[in-house]
Design an enzyme around this catalytic site. Structure first.
Site, PDB file in Angstrom:
ATOM      1  CG  HIS A   1      -0.219   0.347   2.490  1.00  0.00           C
ATOM      2  ND1 HIS A   1       0.425  -0.598   3.221  1.00  0.00           N
ATOM      3  CD2 HIS A   1      -0.020   1.517   3.149  1.00  0.00           C
ATOM      4  CE1 HIS A   1       0.982  -0.044   4.286  1.00  0.00           C
ATOM      5  NE2 HIS A   1       0.729   1.241   4.267  1.00  0.00           N
TER       6      HIS A   1
HETATM    7  C1  UD1 Z   1      -2.104   5.832   5.270  1.00  0.00           C
HETATM    8  C2  UD1 Z   1      -0.838   6.426   5.876  1.00  0.00           C
HETATM    9  C3  UD1 Z   1       0.249   5.370   5.862  1.00  0.00           C
HETATM   10  C4  UD1 Z   1      -0.219   4.084   6.534  1.00  0.00           C
HETATM   11  C5  UD1 Z   1      -1.527   3.622   5.923  1.00  0.00           C
HETATM   12  C6  UD1 Z   1      -2.046   2.448   6.698  1.00  0.00           C
HETATM   13  C7  UD1 Z   1      -0.393   8.829   5.533  1.00  0.00           C
HETATM   14  C8  UD1 Z   1       0.339   9.819   4.739  1.00  0.00           C
HETATM   15  N1  UD1 Z   1      -0.363   7.552   5.069  1.00  0.00           N
HETATM   16  O1  UD1 Z   1      -1.821   5.507   3.931  1.00  0.00           O
HETATM   17  O2  UD1 Z   1       1.378   5.863   6.556  1.00  0.00           O
HETATM   18  O3  UD1 Z   1       0.769   3.119   6.345  1.00  0.00           O
HETATM   19  O4  UD1 Z   1      -2.494   4.684   5.992  1.00  0.00           O
HETATM   20  O5  UD1 Z   1      -2.935   1.690   5.954  1.00  0.00           O
HETATM   21  O6  UD1 Z   1      -0.984   9.162   6.530  1.00  0.00           O
HETATM   22  N2  UD1 Z   1      -9.007   4.925   0.731  1.00  0.00           N
HETATM   23  C9  UD1 Z   1     -10.229   4.309   0.653  1.00  0.00           C
HETATM   24  N3  UD1 Z   1     -10.889   4.047   1.821  1.00  0.00           N
HETATM   25  C10 UD1 Z   1     -10.404   4.400   3.037  1.00  0.00           C
HETATM   26  C11 UD1 Z   1      -9.174   5.029   3.099  1.00  0.00           C
HETATM   27  C12 UD1 Z   1      -8.480   5.290   1.936  1.00  0.00           C
HETATM   28  O7  UD1 Z   1     -10.710   3.974  -0.418  1.00  0.00           O
HETATM   29  O8  UD1 Z   1     -11.074   4.108   4.056  1.00  0.00           O
HETATM   30  C13 UD1 Z   1      -8.264   5.174  -0.529  1.00  0.00           C
HETATM   31  C14 UD1 Z   1      -8.522   6.558  -1.111  1.00  0.00           C
HETATM   32  O9  UD1 Z   1      -8.506   6.431  -2.502  1.00  0.00           O
HETATM   33  C15 UD1 Z   1      -7.320   7.341  -0.651  1.00  0.00           C
HETATM   34  C16 UD1 Z   1      -6.217   6.293  -0.641  1.00  0.00           C
HETATM   35  O10 UD1 Z   1      -6.863   5.082  -0.248  1.00  0.00           O
HETATM   36  O11 UD1 Z   1      -7.007   8.415  -1.500  1.00  0.00           O
HETATM   37  C17 UD1 Z   1      -5.091   6.590   0.310  1.00  0.00           C
HETATM   38  O12 UD1 Z   1      -5.581   6.780   1.633  1.00  0.00           O
HETATM   39  P1  UD1 Z   1      -4.730   7.663   2.693  1.00  0.00           P
HETATM   40  O13 UD1 Z   1      -5.333   7.564   4.038  1.00  0.00           O
HETATM   41  O14 UD1 Z   1      -4.464   9.013   2.143  1.00  0.00           O
HETATM   42  O15 UD1 Z   1      -3.336   6.933   2.707  1.00  0.00           O
HETATM   43  P2  UD1 Z   1      -2.980   5.405   2.868  1.00  0.00           P
HETATM   44  O16 UD1 Z   1      -2.342   4.953   1.611  1.00  0.00           O
HETATM   45  O17 UD1 Z   1      -4.135   4.649   3.393  1.00  0.00           O
HETATM   46  N1  UDP Z   2      -3.905  -5.525   8.954  1.00  0.00           N
HETATM   47  C1  UDP Z   2      -5.165  -6.094   9.112  1.00  0.00           C
HETATM   48  N2  UDP Z   2      -5.814  -6.553   8.007  1.00  0.00           N
HETATM   49  C2  UDP Z   2      -5.268  -6.503   6.759  1.00  0.00           C
HETATM   50  C3  UDP Z   2      -3.987  -5.946   6.603  1.00  0.00           C
HETATM   51  C4  UDP Z   2      -3.332  -5.456   7.726  1.00  0.00           C
HETATM   52  O1  UDP Z   2      -5.675  -6.176  10.235  1.00  0.00           O
HETATM   53  O2  UDP Z   2      -5.927  -6.941   5.801  1.00  0.00           O
HETATM   54  C5  UDP Z   2      -3.226  -4.978  10.145  1.00  0.00           C
HETATM   55  C6  UDP Z   2      -1.900  -5.632  10.447  1.00  0.00           C
HETATM   56  O3  UDP Z   2      -2.069  -6.720  11.320  1.00  0.00           O
HETATM   57  C7  UDP Z   2      -1.118  -4.494  11.105  1.00  0.00           C
HETATM   58  C8  UDP Z   2      -1.692  -3.241  10.487  1.00  0.00           C
HETATM   59  O4  UDP Z   2      -2.919  -3.627   9.874  1.00  0.00           O
HETATM   60  O5  UDP Z   2      -1.359  -4.474  12.495  1.00  0.00           O
HETATM   61  C9  UDP Z   2      -0.742  -2.672   9.468  1.00  0.00           C
HETATM   62  O6  UDP Z   2      -1.360  -1.668   8.787  1.00  0.00           O
HETATM   63  P1  UDP Z   2      -0.852  -1.128   7.392  1.00  0.00           P
HETATM   64  O7  UDP Z   2       0.003  -2.136   6.731  1.00  0.00           O
HETATM   65  O8  UDP Z   2      -2.040  -0.639   6.673  1.00  0.00           O
HETATM   66  O9  UDP Z   2      -0.012   0.164   7.817  1.00  0.00           O
HETATM   67  P2  UDP Z   2       1.501   0.429   8.254  1.00  0.00           P
HETATM   68  O10 UDP Z   2       1.823  -0.448   9.402  1.00  0.00           O
HETATM   69  O11 UDP Z   2       2.368   0.203   7.057  1.00  0.00           O
HETATM   70  O12 UDP Z   2       1.510   1.876   8.603  1.00  0.00           O
END
Ligand code: UD1
Ligand code: UDP
Length: 362
Positions: free
Chosen positions: A203
C-alpha cells in the site's frame, strides 16, 4: 488523568487498542477518529473486534491531498483539545493524523506524547518520514520502541522526555496470537493450507503510485510457486485498476478484501513467508517467527533485518522472486522491541508525569 487519543488509520487502531485497554481501567480517555480511514474493513472492524470504545468524535475528513487532509484534521483536533482540556494528547505512528495531532496539541496546553518515536527511514520522499520527524520534534514525551530509536532521537538533539518502552504492537500480538489460532477460520474461508502460502500486502505510496514498481511487484508475486494471498488496500486496488493490472492480479493471486486483525494475525502466523511494504506487518511477522520479504528500499525496523528475519528487496522483480523461494533459517528471534508490556510502561510514565506536574502546580 485525562487523555485525548488521536487515531485515523488502520495501524493506529491496533496500537491504540493495546494502550487503551490498560489506560481506561484507571483514567479518562477520549478517542478522536480523524476519519482518515473510513471503509468498514479499514476502520469499524477494528473497533468492533478489539472492543475499542466508540470514538467520542469522528472528524470525517476522508481522503484528500496531504495538505487539505492534514489541515481539516488540524482544525478539528484543535477545537476538541480546547473543549476537552486533557492532560495528555496521545499520538501513534507516522500518519497524517499523527502529524495533525502533533501540530494542534503542541501549541496548546496538554503534554504531547508520541508512541513509536525515533523511527527513521532516512527517505524524505516518504510522507511518513516527514510526519515522524515533525511529530517527534513537537512532542514532550517520546516513546521509542527500541534503544536504536532512542539513539536516533539523541542524534537529533531530542533527549528530554524520552522513554524506551518497547513496541505496543508486540503487546497486541501477544494478546492476539492464541485467540487467532483458536477462533479464526480465515484459512478455510480462503482455501489455503497452513505453511503453504505467501501472505502479501502492498500500500506504500512509493510502490502503488509508480506503475513500474507496482508492475514489478505483481509480476514477482504472480511467478511465485506457492499461492499468494493479497488482502488488497483500497489505494492499491484503485491503482491496479488504473494501470490495467487488476485482471492479472485477480487471476494470478488470491486477491481478497482487507481482513480484520485476528484473521490477519492468523494469516501471518500460518504463512510460509510474508511479502510486504507495510511497517506494522514487518514487525508482526518478526514476532510470529515468519520470515519477511520487504518490498521497500529501506526500513525503520532495522533490527528485523539485522537478525536475519527480514530482507529488503525493493521493487526488484528478480530479488522478490528469489527471496520468496530461497531457504531461510534465521537465528533465534531476539527481543529488541521489548517484552509485550509497552502499554503498562507508557501508562506508568504518563501517570508519574501528570502527578509530578499536579504536585508542582499546587
Ligand atoms: C495511510 C498512511 C500510511 C499508513 C496507511 C495504513 C499517511 C500519509 N499515510 O496511507 O502511513 O501506512 O495509511 O494503511 O498518513 N481509501 C479508501 N478508503 C479508506 C481510506 C483510503 O478507499 O477508508 C483510498 C482513497 O482512494 C485514498 C487512498 O486510499 O485516496 C489513500 O488513503 P490515505 O489515508 O491518504 O493513505 P494510505 O495509503 O491509506
Ligand atoms: N492488517 C489487518 N488486516 C489486513 C492488513 C493489515 O488487520 O488486511 C493490520 C496488520 O495486522 C497491522 C496493520 O494492519 O497491524 C498494518 O497496517 P498497514 O500495513 O495498513 O499500515 P503500516 O503499518 O504500514 O503503517
Amino acid at each position: 488523568m485525562k487523555v485525548v487519543t488521536i487515531v485515523g488509520a488502520r495501524p493506529q487502531f491496533i496500537k491504540a487498542f493495546a494502550v487503551s485497554r490498560v489506560l481506561r481501567t484507571e483514567h479518562d480517555e477520549v478517542i478522536v477518529h480523524t476519519g482518515q480511514h473510513y471503509d468498514k474493513e479499514l476502520s469499524d472492524v477494528f473497533f468492533e473486534e478489539l472492543g475499542i470504545p466508540e470514538p467520542k468524535y469522528n472528524l470525517g475528513v476522508g481522503s484528500n491531498s496531504h495538505g487539505r487532509q492534514t489541515a481539516a484534521m488540524l482544525e478539528g483536533i484543535e477545537k476538541i483539545i480546547k473543549t476537552e482540556e486533557p492532560d495528555i494528547v496521545l499520538l501513534y505512528g507516522d500518519t497524517n493524523s499523527t502529524l495533525a495531532g502533533a501540530i494542534a496539541a503542541s501549541k496548546i496546553d496538554p503534554l504531547v506524547a508520541h508512541v513509536e518515536a525515533g523511527l527513521r527511514s532516512y527517505n524524505r520522499e516518504m510522507p511518513e518520514e516527514i510526519n515522524r520527524v515533525l511529530t517527534d520534534h513537537a512532542s514532550d514525551l517520546l516513546f521509542p520502541p527500541s534503544e536504536s530509536a532512542a539513539d536516533t532521537l539523541e542524534q537529533e538533539g531530542v533527549t528530554e522526555g524520552v522513554h524506551v518502552v518497547g513496541d505496543v504492537m508486540n503487546d497486541a500480538i501477544l494478546w492476539a496470537q492464541d485467540i487467532a489460532e483458536d477462533e479464526s477460520d480465515v484459512l478455510d474461508r480462503i482455501g489455503v493450507e497452513d505453511h503453504n502460502f505467501i501472505l502479501s500486502t502492498v500500500h506504500r505510496a512509493g510502490n502503488t503510485d509508480d506503475p513500474d514498481r507496482l508492475k514489478s511487484i505483481v509480476d514477482a508475486l504472480s511467478n511465485t510457486p506457492l499461492p499468494v494471498v493479497l488482502p488488497v488496500h483500497p489505494r492499491t486496488k484503485n491503482r491496479l485498476r488504473e494501470y490495467g493490472m487488476w485482471k492479472q492480479a485477480t487471476s494470478e493471486l488470491e486477491v481478497i478484501d482487507p481482513v480484520a486483525y485476528l484473521d490477519f494475525v492468523r494469516l501471518i502466523d500460518a504463512s510460509e513467508r510474508v511479502a510486504t511494504d507495510s511497517g506494522g506487518v514487518q514487525k508482526e511477522a518478526f514476532y510470529l517467527n515468519t520470515p519477511c520479504v520487504t518490498m521497500r528500499d529501506e526500513t525503520e525496523w532495522v533490527e528485523t533485518v539485522e537478525s536475519g528475519w527480514n530482507v529488503l528487496v525493493g521493487a526488484d522483480q528478480e530479488l522478490i522472486e528469489e527471496a520468496l523461494q530461497m531457504s531461510w533459517n534465521p537465528k533465534k528471534n531476539p527481543s529488541p522491541y521489548g517484552n509485550g508490556n509497552a502499554a503498562t510502561k507508557i501508562l506508568d510514565v504518563l501517570t508519574k508525569q501528570i502527578t509530578e506536574q499536579t504536585t508542582n502546580d499546587s
